[in-house]
Design a protein around this motif. Structure first.
Motif, short mmCIF file in Angstrom:
data_model
loop_
_atom_site.label_atom_id
_atom_site.label_comp_id
_atom_site.label_asym_id
_atom_site.label_seq_id
_atom_site.Cartn_x
_atom_site.Cartn_y
_atom_site.Cartn_z
N LEU A 2 -159.41 24.08 92.83
CA LEU A 2 -159.18 24.68 91.51
C LEU A 2 -160.37 25.52 91.08
CD1 LEU A 2 -157.41 21.77 89.58
CD2 LEU A 2 -156.39 23.84 90.56
N GLN A 3 -161.58 25.07 91.42
CA GLN A 3 -162.76 25.87 91.11
C GLN A 3 -162.72 27.19 91.86
OE1 GLN A 3 -165.07 24.80 88.80
NE2 GLN A 3 -165.86 26.90 88.95
N LYS A 4 -162.34 27.15 93.13
CA LYS A 4 -162.18 28.38 93.90
C LYS A 4 -161.13 29.29 93.27
CE LYS A 4 -164.88 28.02 97.63
NZ LYS A 4 -165.90 29.05 98.00
N LEU A 5 -160.07 28.68 92.77
CA LEU A 5 -158.98 29.45 92.17
C LEU A 5 -159.45 30.22 90.94
CD1 LEU A 5 -155.86 30.00 92.25
CD2 LEU A 5 -155.61 28.01 90.75
N ILE A 6 -160.18 29.56 90.05
CA ILE A 6 -160.61 30.24 88.82
C ILE A 6 -161.78 31.19 89.06
CG2 ILE A 6 -159.71 28.41 87.35
CD1 ILE A 6 -162.61 27.54 86.83
N GLU A 7 -162.37 31.12 90.26
CA GLU A 7 -163.45 32.05 90.62
C GLU A 7 -162.95 33.29 91.34
OE1 GLU A 7 -166.10 29.63 92.87
OE2 GLU A 7 -166.98 28.66 91.11
N THR A 8 -161.64 33.39 91.59
CA THR A 8 -161.10 34.59 92.22
C THR A 8 -161.22 35.78 91.27
OG1 THR A 8 -158.89 34.03 91.41
CG2 THR A 8 -159.45 33.33 93.65
N GLU A 9 -161.10 36.95 91.84
CA GLU A 9 -161.26 38.18 91.05
C GLU A 9 -160.27 38.26 89.90
OE1 GLU A 9 -161.33 43.05 91.76
OE2 GLU A 9 -161.12 41.66 93.46
N ASN A 10 -159.07 37.73 90.10
CA ASN A 10 -158.04 37.81 89.06
C ASN A 10 -158.36 36.96 87.83
OD1 ASN A 10 -156.16 39.54 90.48
ND2 ASN A 10 -155.75 37.80 91.82
N LEU A 11 -159.15 35.90 88.00
CA LEU A 11 -159.35 34.93 86.92
C LEU A 11 -160.81 34.77 86.49
CD1 LEU A 11 -156.98 32.02 88.09
CD2 LEU A 11 -156.46 33.90 86.53
N GLU A 12 -161.75 35.26 87.27
CA GLU A 12 -163.15 34.90 87.05
C GLU A 12 -163.69 35.33 85.70
OE1 GLU A 12 -165.73 36.74 89.89
OE2 GLU A 12 -164.79 38.71 89.70
N ASP A 13 -163.16 36.39 85.11
CA ASP A 13 -163.67 36.87 83.83
C ASP A 13 -162.86 36.40 82.62
OD1 ASP A 13 -165.71 38.29 85.12
OD2 ASP A 13 -164.43 40.05 85.40
N LEU A 14 -161.88 35.51 82.85
CA LEU A 14 -160.99 35.13 81.77
C LEU A 14 -161.47 33.91 80.99
CD1 LEU A 14 -157.48 35.73 83.39
CD2 LEU A 14 -158.93 37.31 82.08
N GLY A 15 -162.38 33.14 81.57
CA GLY A 15 -162.93 32.00 80.83
C GLY A 15 -162.16 30.71 81.02
N TYR A 16 -161.64 30.46 82.22
CA TYR A 16 -160.94 29.21 82.49
C TYR A 16 -161.90 28.09 82.84
CZ TYR A 16 -156.13 30.95 82.46
OH TYR A 16 -154.91 31.45 82.09
N ASP A 17 -161.49 26.87 82.49
CA ASP A 17 -162.17 25.66 82.94
C ASP A 17 -161.10 24.69 83.43
OD1 ASP A 17 -164.23 23.95 83.59
OD2 ASP A 17 -165.16 24.01 81.61
#
Length: 325
Positions: free
Chosen positions: A91-106
């Motif tokens: 899940l950490q890898k998922l939120i660090e992808t280019e599509n999500l990394e700037d959106l502020g997910y935890d």
């Protein structure tokens, strides 16, 4: 006709948000975990799982997550429950992808005792949701031989969604692999465990806001959902979405809606309600589907048996839209 975008700008407190659920179809890393049955998802395993395929899947899934509800809210989901994830690291890898990394997910995630090592989890936008507390609740099942049958825990997260205290239960109920009738008691047990959690919450907070989501491996009209989970305090807006032409997954050319988001009835209140339910849908855009052949229109999955297809998931996401007033 009222210009809604202009209205939103003039009233910054007025906003639409989405809450979603997505079964990610075996989101495994490439490492062998000796404690679980994850051998298929290694380079030497049955499915020839490797870093290139893992990275491709992460990018595809993150694209979908970024899109869910975007047409209605101009944002990715405030909350998205997920199933079939191996660990917190994926899940950490998922939120660090280019599509999500700037959106502020935890992330909220706990390892559960499922023999395959797959868990549920919660992704959330920190701007929209503040986590107060979280826990996992085990579902005790027994096999036909009287031995414990390990399954996914229920994830219970308490937090403030757009400032409104909300309880979220994320589920992945036992499958139908052994047969629908044979496995039904296990899903009824999972439903009853959810009811125990809900009733405990309501005893402490009579007006509690509750969202129950998951891959239930049963549809809205099955006994576990209709008769054991959904009581007078809950409303299932997904009941109208499953038709012979649409669902969240397709098996033997028949559509099913196993993926659902069920809400406490106070989300429906029309007056003096700062967070109000608006609509539900299945996110089944064309690019998430098989484009041709016998399975045209079905979810474009990662694998068919051991054959690598390179798709997203064998499930479509589902989501609800809420108005924050």
């Amino acid at each position: 006709m009222k210009d809604n975008s202009a209205f939103a700008k003039a009233n910054p407190a007025s906003k639409k948000i989405s809450v979603a659920f997505y079964n990610l179809e075996n989101l495994f890393d490439t490492q062998d975990d000796p404690e679980t049955l994850d051998d298929d998802f290694t380079a030497e395993g049955y499915k020839n799982w490797n870093s290139k395929r893992y990275t491709k899947k992460l990018n595809k899934l993150s694209r979908v997550i970024s899109e869910i509800g975007h047409e209605e809210t101009n944002s990715s989901p405030s909350i998205i429950g997920v199933a079939e994830v191996e660990n917190k690291a994926v899940l950490q890898k998922l939120i660090e992808t280019e599509n999500l990394e700037d959106l502020g997910y935890d992330i909220v995630h706990y390892d559960s005792p499922d023999e395959r090592g797959i868990d549920v989890g919660l992704l959330y936008l920190k701007e929209d949701f503040e986590v107060i507390d979280s826990e996992t609740v085990s579902v005790y099942l027994e096999s036909e031989y009287g031995e414990r049958d390990y399954t996914r825990d229920i994830l219970h997260v308490t937090g403030n969604l757009m400032g409104v205290r909300t309880h979220i239960l994320v589920n992945h109920w036992p499958s139908r692999r052994s047969g629908v009738e044979e496995s039904q008691p296990k899903r009824i047990t999972a439903a009853q465990k959810n009811r125990m959690i809900i009733e405990r919450i309501e005893a402490e907070e009579p007006e509690a806001r509750i969202i129950v989501m998951g891959d239930f491996n049963d549809g809205p009209h099955n006994e576990s959902i209709k008769n054991h989970l959904v009581q007078k305090d809950l409303y299932n807006p997904m009941v109208f979405l499953n038709t012979r032409y649409e669902g969240s997954l397709n098996h033997d050319f028949e559509w099913y809606l196993f993926d659902q988001i069920i809400l406490s009835t106070n989300f429906m209140r029309m007056h003096e309600n700062t967070l109000r339910y608006d609509k539900s849908d299945i996110y089944n855009k064309h690019h998430l589907t098989e484009f041709k052949g016998r399975f045209k229109g079905n979810p474009f999955r990662t694998y068919a048996g051991r054959r690598y297809l390179g798709g997203y998931s064998d499930h479509f996401p589902v989501y609800c839209i809420f108005k924050h007033l």
